[in-house]
Motif scaffolding. Structure first.
Motif, PDB file in Angstrom:
ATOM      1  N   GLY A  79       0.792  -1.221   0.000  1.00 46.18           N
ATOM      2  CA  GLY A  79       0.000   0.000   0.000  1.00 46.18           C
ATOM      3  C   GLY A  79       0.826   1.275   0.000  1.00 46.18           C
ATOM      4  O   GLY A  79       0.285   2.354  -0.261  1.00 46.18           O
ATOM      5  N   ASP A  80       2.129   1.182   0.276  1.00 38.85           N
ATOM      6  CA  ASP A  80       2.988   2.366   0.174  1.00 38.85           C
ATOM      7  C   ASP A  80       2.980   2.854  -1.273  1.00 38.85           C
ATOM      8  O   ASP A  80       3.006   2.051  -2.215  1.00 38.85           O
ATOM      9  CB  ASP A  80       4.418   2.041   0.590  1.00 38.85           C
ATOM     10  CG  ASP A  80       4.557   1.845   2.086  1.00 38.85           C
ATOM     11  OD1 ASP A  80       3.568   2.092   2.806  1.00 38.85           O
ATOM     12  OD2 ASP A  80       5.643   1.434   2.537  1.00 38.85           O
ATOM     13  N   TYR A  81       2.966   4.169  -1.443  1.00 32.61           N
ATOM     14  CA  TYR A  81       2.913   4.675  -2.815  1.00 32.61           C
ATOM     15  C   TYR A  81       3.687   5.982  -2.938  1.00 32.61           C
ATOM     16  O   TYR A  81       4.018   6.640  -1.951  1.00 32.61           O
ATOM     17  CB  TYR A  81       1.464   4.882  -3.267  1.00 32.61           C
ATOM     18  CG  TYR A  81       0.745   6.028  -2.595  1.00 32.61           C
ATOM     19  CD1 TYR A  81       0.786   7.313  -3.126  1.00 32.61           C
ATOM     20  CD2 TYR A  81       0.011   5.820  -1.428  1.00 32.61           C
ATOM     21  CE1 TYR A  81       0.117   8.362  -2.515  1.00 32.61           C
ATOM     22  CE2 TYR A  81      -0.657   6.855  -0.806  1.00 32.61           C
ATOM     23  CZ  TYR A  81      -0.604   8.140  -1.356  1.00 32.61           C
ATOM     24  OH  TYR A  81      -1.253   9.170  -0.740  1.00 32.61           O
ATOM     25  N   ALA A  82       3.989   6.308  -4.184  1.00 31.21           N
ATOM     26  CA  ALA A  82       4.600   7.592  -4.525  1.00 31.21           C
ATOM     27  C   ALA A  82       3.730   8.229  -5.598  1.00 31.21           C
ATOM     28  O   ALA A  82       3.283   7.553  -6.532  1.00 31.21           O
ATOM     29  CB  ALA A  82       6.024   7.399  -5.023  1.00 31.21           C
ATOM     30  N   GLY A 100      14.951  -2.214  -8.434  1.00 34.65           N
ATOM     31  CA  GLY A 100      16.025  -2.413  -7.471  1.00 34.65           C
ATOM     32  C   GLY A 100      15.868  -3.741  -6.752  1.00 34.65           C
ATOM     33  O   GLY A 100      15.533  -4.753  -7.356  1.00 34.65           O
ATOM     34  N   LEU A 101      16.099  -3.726  -5.444  1.00 30.46           N
ATOM     35  CA  LEU A 101      16.031  -4.952  -4.655  1.00 30.46           C
ATOM     36  C   LEU A 101      14.592  -5.383  -4.382  1.00 30.46           C
ATOM     37  O   LEU A 101      13.662  -4.604  -4.487  1.00 30.46           O
ATOM     38  CB  LEU A 101      16.757  -4.753  -3.325  1.00 30.46           C
ATOM     39  CG  LEU A 101      18.276  -4.583  -3.381  1.00 30.46           C
ATOM     40  CD1 LEU A 101      18.831  -4.378  -1.986  1.00 30.46           C
ATOM     41  CD2 LEU A 101      18.937  -5.787  -4.050  1.00 30.46           C
ATOM     42  N   TYR A 102      14.487  -6.635  -4.018  1.00 27.54           N
ATOM     43  CA  TYR A 102      13.246  -7.305  -3.626  1.00 27.54           C
ATOM     44  C   TYR A 102      12.344  -7.546  -4.837  1.00 27.54           C
ATOM     45  O   TYR A 102      12.447  -6.882  -5.860  1.00 27.54           O
ATOM     46  CB  TYR A 102      12.509  -6.523  -2.535  1.00 27.54           C
ATOM     47  CG  TYR A 102      13.299  -6.468  -1.255  1.00 27.54           C
ATOM     48  CD1 TYR A 102      13.349  -7.559  -0.402  1.00 27.54           C
ATOM     49  CD2 TYR A 102      14.035  -5.325  -0.920  1.00 27.54           C
ATOM     50  CE1 TYR A 102      14.099  -7.523   0.760  1.00 27.54           C
ATOM     51  CE2 TYR A 102      14.789  -5.282   0.251  1.00 27.54           C
ATOM     52  CZ  TYR A 102      14.820  -6.392   1.082  1.00 27.54           C
ATOM     53  OH  TYR A 102      15.569  -6.361   2.215  1.00 27.54           O
ATOM     54  N   MET A 103      11.482  -8.537  -4.660  1.00 24.85           N
ATOM     55  CA  MET A 103      10.617  -8.961  -5.754  1.00 24.85           C
ATOM     56  C   MET A 103       9.156  -8.805  -5.352  1.00 24.85           C
ATOM     57  O   MET A 103       8.790  -8.964  -4.200  1.00 24.85           O
ATOM     58  CB  MET A 103      10.920 -10.416  -6.126  1.00 24.85           C
ATOM     59  CG  MET A 103      12.297 -10.616  -6.725  1.00 24.85           C
ATOM     60  SD  MET A 103      12.668 -12.349  -7.073  1.00 24.85           S
ATOM     61  CE  MET A 103      12.772 -12.989  -5.404  1.00 24.85           C
ATOM     62  N   GLY A 104       8.367  -8.482  -6.329  1.00 29.40           N
ATOM     63  CA  GLY A 104       6.949  -8.265  -6.092  1.00 29.40           C
ATOM     64  C   GLY A 104       6.351  -7.565  -7.294  1.00 29.40           C
ATOM     65  O   GLY A 104       6.698  -7.850  -8.437  1.00 29.40           O
ATOM     66  N   GLU A 105       5.462  -6.641  -7.020  1.00 28.04           N
ATOM     67  CA  GLU A 105       4.793  -5.936  -8.109  1.00 28.04           C
ATOM     68  C   GLU A 105       4.299  -4.585  -7.617  1.00 28.04           C
ATOM     69  O   GLU A 105       3.828  -4.448  -6.489  1.00 28.04           O
ATOM     70  CB  GLU A 105       3.618  -6.764  -8.618  1.00 28.04           C
ATOM     71  CG  GLU A 105       2.909  -6.178  -9.820  1.00 28.04           C
ATOM     72  CD  GLU A 105       1.831  -7.105 -10.347  1.00 28.04           C
ATOM     73  OE1 GLU A 105       2.171  -8.011 -11.141  1.00 28.04           O
ATOM     74  OE2 GLU A 105       0.659  -6.937  -9.942  1.00 28.04           O
ATOM     75  N   SER A 106       4.435  -3.613  -8.470  1.00 33.04           N
ATOM     76  CA  SER A 106       3.831  -2.305  -8.220  1.00 33.04           C
ATOM     77  C   SER A 106       2.659  -2.130  -9.174  1.00 33.04           C
ATOM     78  O   SER A 106       2.604  -2.769 -10.225  1.00 33.04           O
ATOM     79  CB  SER A 106       4.846  -1.181  -8.433  1.00 33.04           C
ATOM     80  OG  SER A 106       5.954  -1.313  -7.567  1.00 33.04           O
ATOM     81  N   SER A 107       1.760  -1.261  -8.810  1.00 30.63           N
ATOM     82  CA  SER A 107       0.611  -0.970  -9.663  1.00 30.63           C
ATOM     83  C   SER A 107       0.655   0.493 -10.074  1.00 30.63           C
ATOM     84  O   SER A 107       0.976   1.369  -9.265  1.00 30.63           O
ATOM     85  CB  SER A 107      -0.700  -1.266  -8.933  1.00 30.63           C
ATOM     86  OG  SER A 107      -0.789  -2.638  -8.611  1.00 30.63           O
ATOM     87  N   LEU A 108       0.347   0.738 -11.323  1.00 24.11           N
ATOM     88  CA  LEU A 108       0.300   2.099 -11.849  1.00 24.11           C
ATOM     89  C   LEU A 108      -1.143   2.584 -11.858  1.00 24.11           C
ATOM     90  O   LEU A 108      -2.017   1.945 -12.452  1.00 24.11           O
ATOM     91  CB  LEU A 108       0.886   2.134 -13.259  1.00 24.11           C
ATOM     92  CG  LEU A 108       0.737   3.455 -14.021  1.00 24.11           C
ATOM     93  CD1 LEU A 108       1.564   4.556 -13.349  1.00 24.11           C
ATOM     94  CD2 LEU A 108       1.151   3.289 -15.476  1.00 24.11           C
TER      95      LEU A 108
END
Length: 275
Positions: A79-82, A100-108
């Motif tokens: 839930g963190d966002y920019a 960068g580091l770590y794996m996962g997914e962001s949402s646009l």
């Protein structure tokens, strides 16, 4: 046919012939042999230095960029966002992002008015996408006044690049302090992804793990002993987490092997390959 590809097999054949001639005298027609001299002479120093310098020039040439994306927006939890604001509304067609580091997914998420945001695309960050430029195209161009990058967990995300429907880079972006790392190195956005600006092949494992050792983060790659990655981290510490930095130590050790190899061949063969 690319004749450059013939250089390596021809060089290998030439080396094997020279080795056969020098190292296996019993299998060739006996010839008068000069006295072997295994002592180190000035000629050895000149030849060894010349070979080492020539190899170093070839090996370090175009090794990779000495600059690149080195600051990251470090999302800590789901839930963190920019939020990034465009100077004026534009038709957004695609987005490129440096993982960068770590794996996962962001949402646009995209907002046409800067207030209401709608989901637009997923920005996956798998193990094959770290420390490289990735791109996602929208299903169709969307009018954007602002965007949000929302993480699904702990992720480090570097620079982003926004492109309009015609593929032109959108400039004049602004961001709140928490996400400023996403747009603070816009000059590092490359024309295209290649080995000069991103990880390549197995580099998705080893430079990443070397960097994790430097950052005191849990290492991802543990299938091999850590010494090689720790040595690699020295180059990263000196030159930064950039392609030249994570490749430097490997090439340096390759260069330093040549004098040692020359010394042992001199002792083994008892002379010069070329009198």
């Amino acid at each position: 046919m690319n004749y450059v590809t013939l250089v390596f097999p021809l060089a290998l054949i030439a080396f094997l012939l020279l080795f056969y001639w020098e190292a296996l005298p019993a299998l060739r027609v006996p010839l008068a042999q000069p006295q072997r001299d295994t002592r180190w002479h000035r000629r050895d120093s000149v030849v060894c230095l010349g070979i080492t310098v020539l190899y170093a020039l070839v090996a370090f040439a175009d090794l990779g960029n000495t600059h690149g994306v080195e600051t990251f927006c470090k999302f800590q939890s789901r839930g963190d966002y920019a939020e990034i604001t465009l100077a004026e509304p534009a038709e957004l067609g695609s987005i490129r992002y440096y993982s960068g580091l770590y794996m996962g997914e962001s949402s646009l998420y995209i907002s046409a008015d800067g207030e209401d945001f709608d989901y637009a695309a997923a920005l996956p960050q798998g193990h094959t996408k770290v420390f490289k430029w990735n791109e996602e195209a929208l299903e169709q161009p969307r009018t954007a006044r602002a965007i949000r990058i929302v993480a699904d967990g702990k992720l480090w995300l570097g620079e982003i690049a926004l492109y309009d429907a015609d593929g032109a880079l959108l400039r004049d972006l602004s961001c709140a302090d928490g996400g400023s790392a996403l747009i603070d190195e816009q000059d590092e956005i490359p024309v295209a992804y290649d080995y000069r600006n991103s990880t390549y092949f197995d580099e998705i494992y080893h430079p990443r793990t070397a960097y994790e050792h430097l950052e005191n983060e849990p290492p991802y790659e543990i299938s091999h002993p850590p010494l090689g990655k720790m040595i690699m981290s020295l180059g990263i510490a000196i030159f930064g987490m950039v392609p030249f930095g994570w490749r430097f130590m490997g090439v340096l050790f390759g260069v330093l092997m040549l004098p040692a190899l020359y010394f042992f061949l001199k002792k083994m063969l008892g002379g010069y390959l070329i009198p």
